[in-house]
Design a protein around this motif. Structure first.
Motif, PDB file in Angstrom:
ATOM      1  N   ASN A 229       0.666  -1.251  -0.025  1.00  0.00           N
ATOM      2  CA  ASN A 229       0.083  -0.022   0.073  1.00  0.00           C
ATOM      3  C   ASN A 229       0.864   1.244  -0.055  1.00  0.00           C
ATOM      4  OD1 ASN A 229      -2.613   0.957   0.065  1.00  0.00           O
ATOM      5  ND2 ASN A 229      -2.457   1.624   2.166  1.00  0.00           N
ATOM      6  N   GLN A 230       2.280   1.192  -0.537  1.00  0.00           N
ATOM      7  CA  GLN A 230       2.970   2.458  -0.570  1.00  0.00           C
ATOM      8  C   GLN A 230       2.886   2.886  -1.982  1.00  0.00           C
ATOM      9  OE1 GLN A 230       4.889   3.923   1.884  1.00  0.00           O
ATOM     10  NE2 GLN A 230       3.459   2.428   3.305  1.00  0.00           N
ATOM     11  N   PRO A 231       2.950   4.266  -1.990  1.00  0.00           N
ATOM     12  CA  PRO A 231       2.608   5.057  -3.511  1.00  0.00           C
ATOM     13  C   PRO A 231       3.999   5.125  -4.153  1.00  0.00           C
ATOM     14  CG  PRO A 231       2.729   6.437  -1.582  1.00  0.00           C
ATOM     15  CD  PRO A 231       2.729   5.221  -0.870  1.00  0.00           C
ATOM     16  N   ALA A 232       5.090   5.023  -3.478  1.00  0.00           N
ATOM     17  CA  ALA A 232       6.427   5.187  -3.926  1.00  0.00           C
ATOM     18  C   ALA A 232       7.594   3.823  -3.694  1.00  0.00           C
ATOM     19  CB  ALA A 232       6.865   6.667  -4.009  1.00  0.00           C
ATOM     20  N   VAL A 233       7.662   2.959  -4.370  1.00  0.00           N
ATOM     21  CA  VAL A 233       8.547   2.126  -4.007  1.00  0.00           C
ATOM     22  C   VAL A 233       9.739   1.996  -5.008  1.00  0.00           C
ATOM     23  CG1 VAL A 233       8.926  -0.479  -3.278  1.00  0.00           C
ATOM     24  CG2 VAL A 233       6.573   0.776  -2.576  1.00  0.00           C
ATOM     25  N   ARG A 234      10.905   2.055  -4.693  1.00  0.00           N
ATOM     26  CA  ARG A 234      11.970   2.147  -5.528  1.00  0.00           C
ATOM     27  C   ARG A 234      12.874   1.008  -5.148  1.00  0.00           C
ATOM     28  NH1 ARG A 234      15.002   7.907  -5.472  1.00  0.00           N
ATOM     29  NH2 ARG A 234      12.773   8.399  -6.024  1.00  0.00           N
ATOM     30  N   PHE A 235      14.013   0.702  -6.062  1.00  0.00           N
ATOM     31  CA  PHE A 235      14.727  -0.359  -5.688  1.00  0.00           C
ATOM     32  C   PHE A 235      16.295   0.089  -6.004  1.00  0.00           C
ATOM     33  CE2 PHE A 235      11.057  -2.301  -6.288  1.00  0.00           C
ATOM     34  CZ  PHE A 235      10.863  -3.276  -5.340  1.00  0.00           C
ATOM     35  N   ARG A 236      17.226  -0.535  -5.368  1.00  0.00           N
ATOM     36  CA  ARG A 236      18.737  -0.189  -5.562  1.00  0.00           C
ATOM     37  C   ARG A 236      19.515  -1.367  -5.520  1.00  0.00           C
ATOM     38  NH1 ARG A 236      22.982   0.445  -1.598  1.00  0.00           N
ATOM     39  NH2 ARG A 236      24.405   2.313  -2.069  1.00  0.00           N
ATOM     40  N   PHE A 237      20.006  -1.514  -6.752  1.00  0.00           N
ATOM     41  CA  PHE A 237      21.180  -2.703  -6.766  1.00  0.00           C
ATOM     42  C   PHE A 237      22.564  -2.166  -6.916  1.00  0.00           C
ATOM     43  CE2 PHE A 237      16.912  -3.642  -8.630  1.00  0.00           C
ATOM     44  CZ  PHE A 237      16.840  -5.068  -8.404  1.00  0.00           C
ATOM     45  N   ALA A 238      23.456  -2.856  -6.193  1.00  0.00           N
ATOM     46  CA  ALA A 238      24.888  -2.284  -5.865  1.00  0.00           C
ATOM     47  C   ALA A 238      25.652  -3.668  -6.316  1.00  0.00           C
ATOM     48  CB  ALA A 238      24.992  -2.030  -4.609  1.00  0.00           C
ATOM     49  N   HIS A 239      26.758  -3.136  -7.155  1.00  0.00           N
ATOM     50  CA  HIS A 239      27.759  -4.087  -7.341  1.00  0.00           C
ATOM     51  C   HIS A 239      28.982  -3.463  -7.148  1.00  0.00           C
ATOM     52  CE1 HIS A 239      30.124  -6.875 -10.181  1.00  0.00           C
ATOM     53  NE2 HIS A 239      30.417  -7.105  -9.293  1.00  0.00           N
ATOM     54  N   ALA A 240      29.999  -4.162  -6.111  1.00  0.00           N
ATOM     55  CA  ALA A 240      31.290  -3.488  -5.829  1.00  0.00           C
ATOM     56  C   ALA A 240      32.367  -4.518  -5.978  1.00  0.00           C
ATOM     57  CB  ALA A 240      31.395  -2.842  -4.438  1.00  0.00           C
ATOM     58  N   GLY A 241      33.441  -4.275  -6.367  1.00  0.00           N
ATOM     59  CA  GLY A 241      34.588  -5.438  -6.722  1.00  0.00           C
ATOM     60  C   GLY A 241      35.778  -4.850  -7.406  1.00  0.00           C
ATOM     61  N   THR A 242      36.741  -5.562  -7.308  1.00  0.00           N
ATOM     62  CA  THR A 242      38.013  -5.233  -7.946  1.00  0.00           C
ATOM     63  C   THR A 242      38.357  -6.278  -9.020  1.00  0.00           C
ATOM     64  OG1 THR A 242      39.186  -6.404  -6.345  1.00  0.00           O
ATOM     65  CG2 THR A 242      38.828  -4.094  -5.855  1.00  0.00           C
ATOM     66  N   ASP A 243      37.868  -6.137 -10.303  1.00  0.00           N
ATOM     67  CA  ASP A 243      37.996  -7.116 -11.265  1.00  0.00           C
ATOM     68  C   ASP A 243      37.236  -8.309 -10.719  1.00  0.00           C
ATOM     69  OD1 ASP A 243      38.859  -8.294 -13.575  1.00  0.00           O
ATOM     70  OD2 ASP A 243      40.870  -8.619 -13.204  1.00  0.00           O
ATOM     71  N   SER A 244      36.271  -8.138 -10.582  1.00  0.00           N
ATOM     72  CA  SER A 244      35.378  -9.158  -9.810  1.00  0.00           C
ATOM     73  C   SER A 244      34.016  -9.499 -10.397  1.00  0.00           C
ATOM     74  CB  SER A 244      35.023  -8.685  -8.258  1.00  0.00           C
ATOM     75  OG  SER A 244      36.090  -8.293  -7.631  1.00  0.00           O
ATOM     76  N   TRP A 245      34.140 -10.254 -11.662  1.00  0.00           N
ATOM     77  CA  TRP A 245      33.026 -10.662 -12.375  1.00  0.00           C
ATOM     78  C   TRP A 245      31.907  -9.695 -12.684  1.00  0.00           C
ATOM     79  CZ3 TRP A 245      34.965 -14.456 -14.700  1.00  0.00           C
ATOM     80  CH2 TRP A 245      35.727 -15.395 -13.965  1.00  0.00           C
ATOM     81  N   TYR A 246      30.675 -10.010 -12.525  1.00  0.00           N
ATOM     82  CA  TYR A 246      29.522  -9.092 -12.787  1.00  0.00           C
ATOM     83  C   TYR A 246      28.360  -9.472 -12.104  1.00  0.00           C
ATOM     84  CZ  TYR A 246      29.119 -13.746 -14.514  1.00  0.00           C
ATOM     85  OH  TYR A 246      28.988 -15.457 -14.479  1.00  0.00           O
ATOM     86  N   PHE A 247      27.279  -8.493 -12.365  1.00  0.00           N
ATOM     87  CA  PHE A 247      25.995  -8.827 -11.918  1.00  0.00           C
ATOM     88  C   PHE A 247      24.895  -8.418 -13.014  1.00  0.00           C
ATOM     89  CE2 PHE A 247      23.298  -7.154  -8.163  1.00  0.00           C
ATOM     90  CZ  PHE A 247      22.049  -8.266  -8.306  1.00  0.00           C
ATOM     91  N   GLY A 248      24.233  -9.495 -13.254  1.00  0.00           N
ATOM     92  CA  GLY A 248      23.128  -9.167 -14.560  1.00  0.00           C
ATOM     93  C   GLY A 248      21.815  -9.228 -13.954  1.00  0.00           C
TER      94      GLY A 248
END
Length: 672
Positions: A575-594
């Protein structure tokens, strides 16, 4: 009727002496049939497990271990480059338990050699002997002696010939072959000698054996799943290969049972190989233990009966049942290099190549979350902006499309890559620079009037030893963030053990605030302050012990296990009017996030199934496991059931514990 008896595992090389760089082959038999049984080569005197093997392969002659075999041949192309004495070991199930071993020698080029074309013959079978690098005398000769006899030191040879295949010796040869057409009439162990110039100077030798012909009954040479296999997919198929001998499988005698119930199998035959296959119509329950029993007889008189059982454990999985979505984004309408309308990205990635090039993982294109075509990951990329890098680096990102057989949606295994068409992609791997830090934000979604809100998406994550993926949501336009998941390498998760109960729990604060030398760091362009070095530096939620349930252990460098269809309940989004999402990826030459097939759903989940304990024994250890999605349970044991004295089991890590397979009986249960 008679029943086939088990024989001890064996390992034999196709020769006992090799030249440096020459192919080396080993035949194994009577193995347990695990797909991760393996052959390892070690210098003489080195115990497997004390150091790494010099060369190794699984029994299917790969380094992936896809097929379990009870017998077969493994060939090491190119052999070994170092002369000396070596030992090959037949080893159990990705461990160092020795099943069998054999010793052989590597010599420098130019050394004389003599070889039989087989290591085992039957009486009366023709023997072909080849020789190399002899001195070339007309009277150089080949002699065959019983094991233990010395040329010139006692009884005459059992067979002999000069190198030209005669008993007159008119032509000198440095290499060639001699055939003894009638073989040997007596069974036993023998040695073939290469001898010099009508004398008894030994140039080279090789042992072999002769056996009396014996009726060979059909035998199971491979089976899938392998015996005592664990973590099997929910739709695991059965396949057994039976090799006929002097008698053959009687097709009408074949009976296959699954968990004591007869099932309809398929039988196929090609030459002397009979294959039995079966696929269950429904999925096996998560964490369940199942047994296939194959029974057949041959056409001998009287017939021989063979029974072969396979017990296997299905891995933990969750059947995700999705209704029609409230919102859905598959990224297919978004051009490559961009983001869908309303989606935004933020990056603190070092950029050393400013070019925009979707074919170069080190280019500026991949310094930020973007939409990219999945088809690109079936080909090759430039890595580190260097087209001359090794080919296997260029094709390594085909792993992005690896299939995880434990993804189950609406009762069916999702047996295909999680990305199709186009998908969102945040990259860290194969890039120059100190660190890669990438954030992806969705627009606000209006969930007014919606309840039981869930987020589902196809997550194409690969864990590295120093990387983090974070998934969070906000109901106040991003002013504060709420946790959904923090994916970390298992060894970096700090766990504490309750000294009284033995329960192991995650210390969220210690995990997220610990300093790591290899974790991403960057300089804030606004404040010039250096940030990072801890996993907590990249999350939006306030760090507290309450984050412990959201920290998930993933496996380093595994291209499959974190390819998951993720499903998360959003308890504060209803029942919330404003729901947003945050996807984070941090690494040092450390693959991927799809990310693909992002969807919001209003759905009520059924009550969770009661978890099932699975027990498997390996050697002197018993491992007890239960589904990974069964949270809030404590493993307890009792020496008796009446009366029962239940107590927590110590040493539990995640959803498993290993205990010695010795001592008195114990009973185990999960208590919530």
């Amino acid at each position: 009727m008679t029943t086939a008896l088990a024989q001890a595992p064996s390992l034999i090389s196709n020769h006992t002496t090799y030249y440096a760089g020459e192919d080396i082959a080993f035949s194994f038999a009577n193995g347990p049939g695990n797909r991760l049984d393996w052959i390892g080569i070690y210098p003489e005197g080195v115990v497997p497990g004390s150091v790494a093997s010099t060369r190794w392969y699984y029994v299917d002659n790969t380094q992936q271990g896809s097929v379990g075999l009870r017998e077969g041949t493994v060939t090491f192309a190119g052999g070994l480059n170092l002369a000396g004495t070596w030992t090959a070991y037949f080893l159990l199930n990705d461990d160092y338990t020795q099943l069998a071993s054999t010793t052989f020698t590597v010599v420098d080029p130019g050394w004389p050699l003599v070889r039989t074309d087989k290591r085992v013959y039957v009486t009366g079978e023709a023997l072909r002997v080849s020789f190399l690098n002899g001195p070339g005398n007309a009277k150089d000769w080949i002699g065959i002696y019983k094991e233990g006899q010395t040329p010139g030191g006692g009884p005459a040879s059992s067979l002999w010939s000069y190198v030209d295949g005669t008993q007159t010796g008119t032509t000198g040869l440095t290499e060639g072959s001699v055939t003894f057409a009638n073989g040997l009439s007596a069974a036993g162990n023998y040695v073939v000698f290469f001898l010099e110039n009508d004398n008894y100077t030994v140039l080279a030798s090789e042992p072999f054996s002769v056996a009396a012909p014996a009726p060979a009954i059909p035998r199971v040479v491979s089976v899938q799943p392998a015996p005592e296999a664990v973590n099997q997919p929910p739709n695991a198929s059965y396949r057994a290969a039976i090799r006929n001998g002097t008698s053959q499988v009687a097709p009408g005698s074949v009976v296959l049972r699954l968990n004591d119930a007869v099932v309809t199998h398929h039988l196929a035959q090609q030459d002397d190989l009979v294959t039995i296959t079966y696929t269950n119509a429904s999925l096996y329950p998560s964490g369940s233990t199942n047994v296939f029993q194959l029974v057949f007889a041959d056409n001998a008189t009287p017939p021989n009966a063979v029974t072969h059982e396979v017990r296997f454990v299905v891995g933990a999985y969750r059947n995700i049942v999705l209704p029609a979505p409230l919102y859905f984004e598959d990224f297919d309408a978004t051009p490559e290099g961009q983001l869908p309308t309303g989606w935004t990205a933020l990056s603190y990635t070092d950029v050393q190549n400013p070019d925009l090039d979707l074919g170069n993982l080190d280019s500026a294109s991949y310094a930020i979350w973007i939409v990219v075509a999945a088809e690109r990951f079936t080909g090759a990329f430039v890595t580190y902006s260097n087209p001359e890098n090794p080919d296997d680096w260029e094709t390594d990102y085909r792993r992005v499309l690896s299939v995880n057989p434990f993804n189950v949606v609406n009762g069916q295994v999702f047996n295909q890559p999680l990305a199709s068409g186009r998908f969102a992609f945040g990259n860290s791997g194969y890039r120059n620079g100190r660190s890669q830090v990438l954030y992806l934000f969705t627009p606000d979604f209006d969930l007014t009037g919606k309840t039981d809100v869930h987020l589902a998406f196809h997550g194409l994550w690969e864990q590295n030893q120093d990387s983090i993926a974070a998934v969070e949501y906000s109901v106040d336009h991003g002013q504060t963030w709420l946790p959904l998941a923090y994916l970390l390498d298992a060894p970096d998760i700090v766990r504490v053990t309750n000294e009284i109960t033995g329960e192991v729990t995650v210390d969220a604060v210690a995990t997220l605030t610990a300093e790591h030398a290899d974790v991403a760091r960057y300089t804030d362009p606004d404040t010039f302050e250096e940030k990072g070095g801890t996993y907590g530096a990249f999350i939006g939620a306030a760090i507290s012990p309450a984050l412990a349930p959201y920290i998930e252990a993933r496996v380093n460098d595994d291209p499959v296990e974190s390819k998951r269809i993720e499903l998360y309940r959003l308890p504060q989004a209803d029942n919330q009017p404003a729901v947003r999402f945050r996807f984070a990826h941090a690494g040092t030459d450390s693959w991927y996030f799809g990310l693909d097939n992002f969807g919001l759903y209003s759905m009520s989940l059924p009550p969770p199934e009661r978890p099932v304990l699975s027990i498997a024994r390996t050697g002197n250890t018993v491992t007890i496991t239960w589904p990974a999605n069964a949270s809030g349970f404590t493993l307890e044991s009792s020496p008796t059931l009446v009366p029962a004295t239940w107590a927590p089991v110590s040493g539990v890590t995640g959803n498993s514990v290993s205990v010695p397979a010795s001592g008195s009986a114990s009973y185990f249960r999960l208590r919530q």
